[in-house]
Design an enzyme around this catalytic site. Structure first.
Site, short mmCIF file in Angstrom:
data_model
loop_
_atom_site.label_atom_id
_atom_site.label_comp_id
_atom_site.label_asym_id
_atom_site.label_seq_id
_atom_site.Cartn_x
_atom_site.Cartn_y
_atom_site.Cartn_z
N TYR A 139 0.82 -1.21 0.00
CA TYR A 139 0.00 0.00 0.00
C TYR A 139 0.85 1.26 0.00
O TYR A 139 0.42 2.30 -0.48
CB TYR A 139 -0.90 0.04 1.25
CG TYR A 139 -2.26 -0.60 1.07
CD1 TYR A 139 -2.39 -1.90 0.60
CD2 TYR A 139 -3.42 0.10 1.40
CE1 TYR A 139 -3.62 -2.49 0.45
CE2 TYR A 139 -4.66 -0.49 1.26
CZ TYR A 139 -4.77 -1.77 0.79
OH TYR A 139 -6.00 -2.34 0.66
N LYS A 190 2.94 -15.37 1.93
CA LYS A 190 3.10 -16.06 0.65
C LYS A 190 4.60 -16.33 0.52
O LYS A 190 5.26 -15.92 -0.44
CB LYS A 190 2.55 -15.18 -0.49
CG LYS A 190 2.44 -15.88 -1.83
CD LYS A 190 1.31 -16.91 -1.92
CE LYS A 190 1.37 -17.64 -3.25
NZ LYS A 190 0.40 -18.75 -3.33
N ASP A 222 -3.36 -18.10 0.04
CA ASP A 222 -4.41 -18.76 -0.76
C ASP A 222 -5.10 -19.83 0.06
O ASP A 222 -6.33 -19.95 0.07
CB ASP A 222 -3.84 -19.31 -2.08
CG ASP A 222 -2.56 -20.12 -1.91
OD1 ASP A 222 -1.99 -20.14 -0.80
OD2 ASP A 222 -2.14 -20.75 -2.90
N ASP A 246 -6.44 -6.83 4.07
CA ASP A 246 -7.57 -6.15 3.43
C ASP A 246 -8.52 -7.19 2.85
O ASP A 246 -9.74 -7.15 3.07
CB ASP A 246 -7.06 -5.22 2.33
CG ASP A 246 -8.18 -4.53 1.59
OD1 ASP A 246 -9.11 -4.03 2.26
OD2 ASP A 246 -8.15 -4.49 0.34
N ASP A 250 -12.40 -8.85 4.62
CA ASP A 250 -13.72 -8.80 3.98
C ASP A 250 -14.34 -10.19 3.95
O ASP A 250 -15.53 -10.37 4.19
CB ASP A 250 -13.62 -8.28 2.53
CG ASP A 250 -13.85 -6.78 2.43
OD1 ASP A 250 -13.58 -6.07 3.42
OD2 ASP A 250 -14.29 -6.31 1.36
C1 IPM Z 1 -10.39 -1.07 4.16
C2 IPM Z 1 -10.68 -0.41 2.83
C3 IPM Z 1 -9.53 0.52 2.49
C4 IPM Z 1 -8.28 -0.33 2.34
C5 IPM Z 1 -9.76 1.40 1.26
C6 IPM Z 1 -11.03 2.21 1.37
C7 IPM Z 1 -8.59 2.29 0.99
O1 IPM Z 1 -10.90 -1.39 1.86
O2 IPM Z 1 -10.24 -0.34 5.15
O3 IPM Z 1 -10.33 -2.30 4.21
O4 IPM Z 1 -8.02 -0.88 1.27
O5 IPM Z 1 -7.54 -0.44 3.32
MG MG Z 2 -10.98 -3.37 2.61
#
Ligand code: IPM
Ligand code: MG
Length: 355
Positions: A139, A190, A222, A246, A250
Site C-alpha cells: 500500500y 506467501k 491462498d 484487506d 472482507d
Molecule cells: C479497508 C478499505 C480501504 C483499504 C480502502 C477504502 C482504501 O478497503 O479499510 O479495508 O483498502 O484499506
Molecule cells: Mg478493505
C-alpha cells in the site's frame, strides 16, 4: 477530559456516525468525560478544500485521544486523480498517525446465524481476530506508479516492502492480543513466492520465542482464504500484511452474515486509535436512512476499551447491541422473515434506549 475527533466522511458515513454519536452522548450523561470535535475527510473534504485530508483535519486527529471515522469514497470522486481520491484521506490518516495495528474482529452473533451464507455448524460461535498491518507493505511501498517503457507500452508497478522492525511490531500486537484470547496465532504470508514474506515468516518465528504460551502456525494466503470459508473456527488470531489483511478481513466479515456488524480499531504504539466500521461508504444506499449503524456503534465500544480505558462502558454498548438483536430489530442488511425491519435512526435509538 478526553477529545474524540469525529470524521463522518462520505456516503452513509454521516448517517451511521450520527447514531454512534447518540450513543456517546448517552454515555456522557452517565459521566463519560469526552468532548467531540468534527472534521472533514474524504470526498466531503475534497469538495471544500480540494484535498481529502486537509491540514486542519490532520491537526485535529493528532490532537485527539481517539478518532471515530465513518467511511470515505463514492461515485462522485471516482474519476479524480488517485492522489486526491477520498481513499487517500483514510490512508493518509493511517500513515501520518502511525496506526500500524489494525484489529478486525469477526464475531458471529447467534441471533444472526441465518444471515451467514455458511452452514450454522460451520460458523456457529465464530470469534476470530484479524490483525492487519496497516501502514506498510504494498500500500505504501516505493517506487510506485505507471511508467512508459522504451517501446511505448505503459507498465504499472507497486512495491511490496517490509522492514524487520515493522514485522516485529505487528507480530507483537498479534501475540499480545492472543494472550488475552485462546493463545493461538496464525501468520498468513506467501513465503513460497515472495521474499518479503519469507522474511515476515522468519521474524514471526523470532517474536514467538518471547511468547512461550502462544502457539504460532503459518499459512499461505491462498490456503488461508480457503480455510476461512471451509472451517473458520480453526482460527483464533490471524496476523498478516496490509493487502492480505484487506482481502481476508472482507472474507471473514461476510462469514458473520453482514459486513454491517463489524467494527475495527487501528492503533499506534501507544494505544491511540482510529475506530471505524469495516464496511465502506455504500454510496448506493446513502441518504436513505437504511444503513446498519451497529458496526459504527460497536467501533465506539472498541474505542472505549482500547483508547479510553472504559472497559465497563464498552461492555454496556456490546450488551445493548446484543439486546436489540434479541428484540428482533434488524436493519435491511440483516433482515430475515419473522424479525422487524428498522431504519438506521430507529436502530440507533433502540441501542440508546437499552443503554
Ligand atoms: C479497508 C478499505 C480501504 C483499504 C480502502 C477504502 C482504501 O478497503 O479499510 O479495508 O483498502 O484499506
Ligand atoms: Mg478493505
Amino acid at each position: 477530559m478526553k477529545k474524540i475527533a469525529v470524521l463522518a466522511g462520505d456516503g452513509i458515513g454521516p448517517e451511521i456516525v450520527r447514531e454512534a454519536v447518540k450513543v456517546l452522548e448517552r454515555l456522557r450523561a452517565d459521566g463519560l468525560a469526552v468532548e467531540l470535535e468534527e472534521g472533514l475527510v474524504g470526498g466531503a473534504a475534497y469538495d471544500v478544500h480540494g484535498t481529502p485530508l486537509p491540514e486542519e483535519t490532520l491537526a485535529l486527529a493528532r490532537s485527539a485521544d481517539a478518532i471515530l471515522l465513518g467511511a470515505v469514497g463514492g461515485y462522485k470522486w471516482e474519476s479524480l486523480d488517485i492522489s486526491v481520491r477520498p481513499e487517500k484521506g483514510l490512508l493518509g490518516l493511517r500513515s501520518e498517525l502511525a496506526l500500524f495495528s489494525n484489529l478486525r474482529p469477526a464475531i458471529l452473533y447467534q441471533q444472526l446465524a441465518d444471515a451467514s451464507t455458511l452452514k450454522p455448524e460451520v460458523v456457529g460461535g465464530l470469534d476470530l481476530m484479524i490483525v492487519r498491518e496497516l501502514t506498510g507493505g504494498i500500500y505504501f511501498g516505493q517506487p510506485r506508479g505507471v511508467r512508459t517503457l522504451d517501446n511505448g507500452e505503459r507498465q504499472g508497478f507497486n512495491t511490496l516492502v517490509y522492514r524487520e522492525s515493522e514485522i516485529e511490531r505487528i507480530g507483537r500486537s498479534a501475540f499480545d492480543i492472543a494472550m488475552k484470547r485462546d493463545r493461538r496465532v496464525c501468520s498468513v504470508d506467501k513465503a513460497n513466492v515472495l521474499e518479503c514474506t519469507e522474511l515476515w515468516r522468519e521474524v514471526m518465528e523470532r517474536v514467538a520465542q518471547d511468547y512461550s504460551e502462544v502457539e504460532l502456525s503459518h499459512m499461505y494466503v491462498d490456503n488461508a482464504a480457503m480455510q476461512l470459508v471451509r472451517a473458520p473456527k480453526q482460527f483464533d488470531v490471524m496476523v498478516t500484511t496490509n493487502m492480505f489483511g484487506d482481502i481476508l478481513s472482507d472474507c471473514a466479515a461476510m462469514l458473520t452474515g453482514s459486513i454491517g456488524m463489524l467494527p475495527s480499531a487501528s492503533l499506534d504504539a501507544s494505544g491511540k486509535g482510529m475506530y471505524e466500521p469495516i464496511h465502506g461508504s455504500a454510496p448506493d444506499i446513502a441518504g436513505q436512512n437504511v444503513a446498519n449503524p451497529l458496526a459504527t456503534i460497536l467501533s465506539v465500544a472498541m474505542m472505549l476499551r482500547y483508547s479510553l480505558d472504559e472497559a465497563a462502558m464498552a461492555g454496556r454498548i456490546e450488551q445493548a447491541v446484543d439486546r436489540v438483536l434479541d428484540q428482533g430489530l434488524r436493519t435491511a442488511d440483516i433482515y430475515s422473515e419473522g424479525t422487524r425491519k428498522v431504519s438506521t435512526s430507529e436502530m440507533g435509538d433502540a441501542v440508546v434506549a437499552v443503554l
